[in-house]
Design an enzyme around this catalytic site. Structure first.
Site, PDB file in Angstrom:
ATOM      1  N   TRP A 149       0.811  -1.217   0.000  1.00  0.00           N
ATOM      2  CA  TRP A 149       0.000   0.000   0.000  1.00  0.00           C
ATOM      3  C   TRP A 149       0.843   1.264   0.000  1.00  0.00           C
ATOM      4  CZ3 TRP A 149       1.649   2.764   3.977  1.00  0.00           C
ATOM      5  CH2 TRP A 149       2.245   2.072   5.034  1.00  0.00           C
ATOM      6  N   ASN A 150       2.072   1.206   0.480  1.00  0.00           N
ATOM      7  CA  ASN A 150       2.857   2.440   0.604  1.00  0.00           C
ATOM      8  C   ASN A 150       3.443   2.823  -0.754  1.00  0.00           C
ATOM      9  OD1 ASN A 150       4.767   0.223   0.764  1.00  0.00           O
ATOM     10  ND2 ASN A 150       6.302   1.775   1.207  1.00  0.00           N
ATOM     11  N   GLY A 225       7.471  -5.928  -1.035  1.00  0.00           N
ATOM     12  CA  GLY A 225       6.856  -6.189   0.259  1.00  0.00           C
ATOM     13  C   GLY A 225       7.858  -6.775   1.230  1.00  0.00           C
ATOM     14  N   GLY A 226       7.345  -7.557   2.183  1.00  0.00           N
ATOM     15  CA  GLY A 226       8.178  -8.113   3.227  1.00  0.00           C
ATOM     16  C   GLY A 226       8.821  -9.430   2.851  1.00  0.00           C
ATOM     17  N   GLU A 247      11.589  -6.873  -4.486  1.00  0.00           N
ATOM     18  CA  GLU A 247      12.092  -5.657  -3.844  1.00  0.00           C
ATOM     19  C   GLU A 247      11.500  -5.655  -2.442  1.00  0.00           C
ATOM     20  OE1 GLU A 247      12.344  -2.507  -2.023  1.00  0.00           O
ATOM     21  OE2 GLU A 247      10.814  -1.726  -3.380  1.00  0.00           O
ATOM     22  N   LEU A 248      12.351  -5.939  -1.453  1.00  0.00           N
ATOM     23  CA  LEU A 248      11.869  -6.214  -0.105  1.00  0.00           C
ATOM     24  C   LEU A 248      12.267  -5.083   0.849  1.00  0.00           C
ATOM     25  CD1 LEU A 248      12.723 -10.028  -0.135  1.00  0.00           C
ATOM     26  CD2 LEU A 248      10.691  -8.847  -1.016  1.00  0.00           C
ATOM     27  N   CYS A 281      10.522   1.494   2.370  1.00  0.00           N
ATOM     28  CA  CYS A 281      11.456   0.365   2.414  1.00  0.00           C
ATOM     29  C   CYS A 281      12.897   0.827   2.576  1.00  0.00           C
ATOM     30  CB  CYS A 281      11.304  -0.506   1.172  1.00  0.00           C
ATOM     31  SG  CYS A 281      11.433   0.393  -0.379  1.00  0.00           S
ATOM     32  N   GLU A 379      12.283  -4.407  11.129  1.00  0.00           N
ATOM     33  CA  GLU A 379      11.765  -3.291  10.355  1.00  0.00           C
ATOM     34  C   GLU A 379      10.446  -2.830  10.971  1.00  0.00           C
ATOM     35  OE1 GLU A 379      11.323  -2.115   5.665  1.00  0.00           O
ATOM     36  OE2 GLU A 379      10.647  -4.090   6.275  1.00  0.00           O
ATOM     37  N   GLU A 456      14.509  -2.365 -10.178  1.00  0.00           N
ATOM     38  CA  GLU A 456      13.419  -1.583 -10.729  1.00  0.00           C
ATOM     39  C   GLU A 456      13.959  -0.208 -11.081  1.00  0.00           C
ATOM     40  OE1 GLU A 456      10.386  -1.978  -7.667  1.00  0.00           O
ATOM     41  OE2 GLU A 456       9.532  -3.664  -8.783  1.00  0.00           O
TER      42      GLU A 456
END
Length: 487
Positions: A149-150, A225-226, A247-248, A281, A379, A456
């Site tokens: 969502w972020n 995400g996580g 991409e974590l 992140c 985190e 990315e």
């Protein structure tokens, strides 16, 4: 009450069921979201595969794809304020950030629009005199994009834009926490003129994500995400042998040497951890400061943190808004309590704010007496900074690399040779020197270790959505002399 629909095969639909979305500033329901079941996921993937194989898309020139993406960029720019207002309402991200960020998202679509017809193959100087051999880069196929969502319009653009530029088709699952801006984006995309099914946007919980990432017709999974969710996605990809780009998260070190510009570094640290309410992140959540300036730097930082304006996310004066979910606020409270139990000390903040909404103040924790405090390794995804000090460069490097993550790092020093040594020694995908949180569509973004793999942004991101085809052409008119000998 607003209602948001899925976008599947060029059509808008309510989905099997709906779920309520909360306004993080008030904790009250403000919208109903379509909730994808397995049938919805399957319909979206079938639409994407149909579009991928269709002559309208497969036969379209790369230049034409680029022109469509360029038109999309213009429409995103025109509608940036409306999208920003919806993202602020659904996620609590402050309007001054969503407005600026979404306006810049258009540049990602423009960048990849320009790259669409720049994908080149290669001619091989093969060791056989009667053969011509060349390589073609072709689209990998149907892409499952899963975003949190972020900053979701940004995190979606860095997947959608290169995937479509390469000729892939996409099914994007927006997070069930705050999906409204992506479902609204679908209305903008629908105006551009892409063939139906090229992009499909759905939302739903973990079951929808699992159905999508293990679907047999998905060729590539792009996830932000996580790490724990990423592990499930990698397991799911064993079902369809899809390639993945991940991409974590991170616990990024923010390193301040004794020769740094204190004011500049403090401002960058405020941006690095308190901007976006810490829900980033790349948040610079581990401050490593030279022991000789620790007290001075912390005093400066404390004053800036306590001056931050906390308020309604739709107010342009607000600098820190609410967290997106109550779950995040409870996680922050728990990690802080556990850290204080082992000897960490609060410098400022640390107590959830009273009243409506999911507000949590900018928080600084001094871990000088608690080097194993949970706040240093977990985190938060919130506005919480953990602080340690170091005596020399070697110790700073050791502390910076003392993490399972490796997404980003910041280094503040006026010593150019030291800066280069730190760049070489730090294990992270991004190193900012005397700045922080700078991004560009031209620059790759991604990390090491539990921060994932793949990139990315930049040309590399485009190539990640392609696969290589090797072509052999025999140039001799003579018959093949012996069918049992490889030539």
């Amino acid at each position: 009450m607003q209602i948001f629909q899925h976008y599947i095969g060029g059509q808008f639909s309510d989905g099997a069921t709906q779920f309520e979305s909360l306004d993080p500033a008030t904790g009250q329901v403000w919208a109903l979201m379509a909730n994808a079941c397995e049938d919805d996921v399957n319909a979206a993937v079938q639409a994407a595969q149909g579009a991928f194989l269709s002559p309208e898309w497969a036969g379209m020139t790369a230049t034409a794809r680029g022109k469509l993406l360029s038109t999309l960029a213009d429409l995103v720019a025109e509608n940036a304020q409306r999208l920003a207002e919806i993202e602020t309402r659904d996620t609590g991200k402050i309007i001054r950030e969503t407005s600026a960020q979404i306006a810049y998202v258009a540049e990602y679509f423009r960048y990849f629009a320009g790259l669409a017809d720049k994908i080149e193959g290669a001619h091989l100087p093969i060791d056989k005199p009667d053969m011509e051999v060349w390589l073609r880069r072709e689209p990998v196929g149907v892409v499952a994009a899963v975003v949190p969502w972020n900053s979701q319009l940004f995190l979606s653009a860095v997947k959608i834009a290169p995937a479509l530029a390469a000729g892939c088709t996409v099914v994007l699952k927006a997070s069930e926490d705050g999906p409204a801006p992506m479902l609204e984006f679908a209305k903008i995309f629908d105006q551009v003129g892409f063939p139906k099914g090229v992009l499909n946007i759905i939302t739903g919980g973990p079951d929808a994500g699992a159905a999508l990432t293990r679907h047999p017709k998905v060729d590539h999974v792009a996830f932000t995400g996580g790490a724990e969710t990423a592990r499930h996605i990698v397991r799911n990809s064993a079902e369809n042998l899809a390639t993945t780009s991940l991409e974590l998260g991170g616990k990024s070190p923010f390193i301040v040497f004794d020769d740094a510009d204190i004011e500049s570094a403090a401002n960058a640290q405020v941006s690095g951890i308190f901007a976006a309410t810490g829900q980033s992140c790349v948040a610079g959540s581990r401050l490593l400061v030279h022991a000789s300036i620790k007290d001075e730097f912390l005093a400066c930082l404390k004053a800036k943190a306590e001056a931050i304006v906390i308020g309604a996310p739709d107010d342009m004066a607000t600098e820190v808004g609410p967290l997106c979910t109550m779950r995040q606020r409870e996680t922050a409270k728990d990690l802080i309590a556990r850290s204080l139990d082992v000897g960490a000390k609060l410098v400022t903040g640390g107590v959830a704010l009273e009243g409506d909404g999911f507000y949590f103040p900018p928080t600084i924790i001094d871990c000088a007496n608690a080097p194993d405090a949970p706040c240093l390794s977990n985190e938060f995804f919130g506005p919480v900074l953990s602080v340690l000090s170091f005596e020399d460069e070697a110790e700073a490097i050791e502390m910076a690399n003392d993490t399972e993550f490796g997404l980003a790092a910041g280094v503040f020093t006026q010593n150019l040779t030291r800066a280069h040594r730190m760049i070489n020694a730090i294990r992270s995908g991004i190193v900012w020197v005397n700045t922080y949180r700078a991004v560009s569509p031209i620059a790759p973004f991604g990390g090491y270790g539990l921060s994932g793999h793949g990139r990315e942004g930049g040309l590399q991101a485009l190539l990640d959505y392609t696969t290589i085809k090797t072509v052999w052409l025999r140039t001799s008119d003579d018959p093949i002399p012996d069918p049992f000998i490889m030539r």
